[in-house]
Design a protein around this motif. Structure first.
Motif, PDB file in Angstrom:
ATOM      1  N   VAL A 107       0.838  -1.198   0.000  1.00 35.34           N
ATOM      2  CA  VAL A 107       0.000   0.000   0.000  1.00 35.34           C
ATOM      3  C   VAL A 107       0.878   1.255   0.000  1.00 35.34           C
ATOM      4  CG1 VAL A 107      -1.704   1.305   1.327  1.00 35.34           C
ATOM      5  CG2 VAL A 107      -1.886  -1.172   1.176  1.00 35.34           C
ATOM      6  N   LEU A 108       0.528   2.216  -0.868  1.00 32.73           N
ATOM      7  CA  LEU A 108       1.238   3.493  -0.928  1.00 32.73           C
ATOM      8  C   LEU A 108       0.597   4.470   0.054  1.00 32.73           C
ATOM      9  CD1 LEU A 108       1.656   3.963  -4.772  1.00 32.73           C
ATOM     10  CD2 LEU A 108       3.410   3.318  -3.123  1.00 32.73           C
ATOM     11  N   THR A 109       1.448   5.256   0.749  1.00 35.58           N
ATOM     12  CA  THR A 109       0.977   6.255   1.699  1.00 35.58           C
ATOM     13  C   THR A 109       1.713   7.560   1.448  1.00 35.58           C
ATOM     14  OG1 THR A 109       0.625   4.528   3.343  1.00 35.58           O
ATOM     15  CG2 THR A 109       0.657   6.791   4.137  1.00 35.58           C
ATOM     16  N   GLN A 110       0.960   8.644   1.333  1.00 33.19           N
ATOM     17  CA  GLN A 110       1.547   9.974   1.134  1.00 33.19           C
ATOM     18  C   GLN A 110       1.691  10.673   2.480  1.00 33.19           C
ATOM     19  OE1 GLN A 110      -0.818  12.666  -1.185  1.00 33.19           O
ATOM     20  NE2 GLN A 110       0.612  14.331  -0.952  1.00 33.19           N
ATOM     21  N   ALA A 111       2.849  11.244   2.746  1.00 31.10           N
ATOM     22  CA  ALA A 111       3.065  12.057   3.943  1.00 31.10           C
ATOM     23  C   ALA A 111       2.645  13.483   3.592  1.00 31.10           C
ATOM     24  CB  ALA A 111       4.521  12.005   4.385  1.00 31.10           C
ATOM     25  N   LYS A 112       1.404  13.841   3.888  1.00 32.07           N
ATOM     26  CA  LYS A 112       0.848  15.120   3.464  1.00 32.07           C
ATOM     27  C   LYS A 112       1.406  16.315   4.219  1.00 32.07           C
ATOM     28  CE  LYS A 112      -3.385  13.111   1.741  1.00 32.07           C
ATOM     29  NZ  LYS A 112      -4.843  13.128   1.761  1.00 32.07           N
ATOM     30  N   ASN A 113       2.126  16.084   5.305  1.00 33.50           N
ATOM     31  CA  ASN A 113       2.692  17.196   6.073  1.00 33.50           C
ATOM     32  C   ASN A 113       4.184  17.370   5.819  1.00 33.50           C
ATOM     33  OD1 ASN A 113       3.493  14.851   7.389  1.00 33.50           O
ATOM     34  ND2 ASN A 113       3.431  15.784   9.411  1.00 33.50           N
ATOM     35  N   LYS A 114       4.696  16.753   4.764  1.00 32.26           N
ATOM     36  CA  LYS A 114       6.126  16.843   4.455  1.00 32.26           C
ATOM     37  C   LYS A 114       6.337  17.206   2.985  1.00 32.26           C
ATOM     38  CE  LYS A 114       7.418  13.424   7.907  1.00 32.26           C
ATOM     39  NZ  LYS A 114       7.928  14.327   8.901  1.00 32.26           N
ATOM     40  N   ILE A 115       7.454  17.880   2.738  1.00 32.21           N
ATOM     41  CA  ILE A 115       7.879  18.216   1.374  1.00 32.21           C
ATOM     42  C   ILE A 115       9.355  17.882   1.275  1.00 32.21           C
ATOM     43  CG2 ILE A 115       8.286  20.082  -0.282  1.00 32.21           C
ATOM     44  CD1 ILE A 115       5.913  21.542   0.974  1.00 32.21           C
ATOM     45  N   GLU A 116       9.756  17.194   0.222  1.00 35.07           N
ATOM     46  CA  GLU A 116      11.163  16.887  -0.006  1.00 35.07           C
ATOM     47  C   GLU A 116      11.736  17.899  -0.982  1.00 35.07           C
ATOM     48  OE1 GLU A 116      11.034  12.851  -1.403  1.00 35.07           O
ATOM     49  OE2 GLU A 116      11.044  12.049   0.635  1.00 35.07           O
ATOM     50  N   VAL A 117      12.871  18.496  -0.615  1.00 34.63           N
ATOM     51  CA  VAL A 117      13.565  19.457  -1.466  1.00 34.63           C
ATOM     52  C   VAL A 117      14.905  18.826  -1.838  1.00 34.63           C
ATOM     53  CG1 VAL A 117      14.561  21.768  -1.618  1.00 34.63           C
ATOM     54  CG2 VAL A 117      12.478  21.392  -0.273  1.00 34.63           C
ATOM     55  N   TYR A 118      15.122  18.638  -3.123  1.00 37.07           N
ATOM     56  CA  TYR A 118      16.349  18.007  -3.608  1.00 37.07           C
ATOM     57  C   TYR A 118      17.317  19.068  -4.100  1.00 37.07           C
ATOM     58  CZ  TYR A 118      13.741  13.692  -3.342  1.00 37.07           C
ATOM     59  OH  TYR A 118      13.005  12.633  -2.879  1.00 37.07           O
ATOM     60  N   PHE A 119      18.605  18.882  -3.796  1.00 37.96           N
ATOM     61  CA  PHE A 119      19.665  19.813  -4.191  1.00 37.96           C
ATOM     62  C   PHE A 119      20.637  19.115  -5.132  1.00 37.96           C
ATOM     63  CE2 PHE A 119      18.274  21.064   0.065  1.00 37.96           C
ATOM     64  CZ  PHE A 119      17.999  22.398  -0.127  1.00 37.96           C
ATOM     65  N   ASN A 120      21.344  19.932  -5.925  1.00 35.15           N
ATOM     66  CA  ASN A 120      22.407  19.366  -6.755  1.00 35.15           C
ATOM     67  C   ASN A 120      23.643  19.156  -5.879  1.00 35.15           C
ATOM     68  OD1 ASN A 120      23.474  21.914  -6.446  1.00 35.15           O
ATOM     69  ND2 ASN A 120      23.035  22.574  -8.528  1.00 35.15           N
ATOM     70  N   ASN A 121      24.770  18.848  -6.473  1.00 34.26           N
ATOM     71  CA  ASN A 121      25.973  18.527  -5.707  1.00 34.26           C
ATOM     72  C   ASN A 121      26.826  19.739  -5.347  1.00 34.26           C
ATOM     73  OD1 ASN A 121      25.464  15.770  -5.571  1.00 34.26           O
ATOM     74  ND2 ASN A 121      26.328  15.425  -7.594  1.00 34.26           N
ATOM     75  N   ASP A 122      26.320  20.948  -5.535  1.00 36.63           N
ATOM     76  CA  ASP A 122      27.069  22.135  -5.131  1.00 36.63           C
ATOM     77  C   ASP A 122      27.242  22.148  -3.618  1.00 36.63           C
ATOM     78  OD1 ASP A 122      27.073  22.929  -7.749  1.00 36.63           O
ATOM     79  OD2 ASP A 122      25.534  24.464  -7.515  1.00 36.63           O
TER      80      ASP A 122
END
Length: 70
Positions: free
Chosen positions: A14-29
């Motif tokens: 079963v898939l579950t969404q964490a509605k109170n979280k946001i993932e921010v991805y960065f480059n390798n700088d």
């Protein structure tokens, strides 16, 4: 918009969404880990009324180059 983060339960599939979280991805700088872990570093915009929001907490992972905002 893609909901994130989404996790899959290994037992049930079963898939579950964490509605109170946001993932921010960065480059390798190079990124200052203290700044990346500070909620005031991030500004979120509520697209309904254009108000600015700040996360309550930030978990920054320098190895994966991702910050999880709650």
């Amino acid at each position: 918009m893609v909901p994130q983060p989404v996790t899959r339960d290994a037992g049930t599939g079963v898939l579950t969404q964490a509605k109170n979280k946001i993932e921010v991805y960065f480059n390798n700088d190079a990124l200052n880990a203290t700044s990346a872990s500070t909620p005031a570093f991030y500004r979120l915009i509520d697209t309904q009324d254009q108000s600015q929001l700040f996360p309550q907490s930030v978990a920054y992972d320098s190895v994966a180059n991702v910050a999880v905002l709650t």
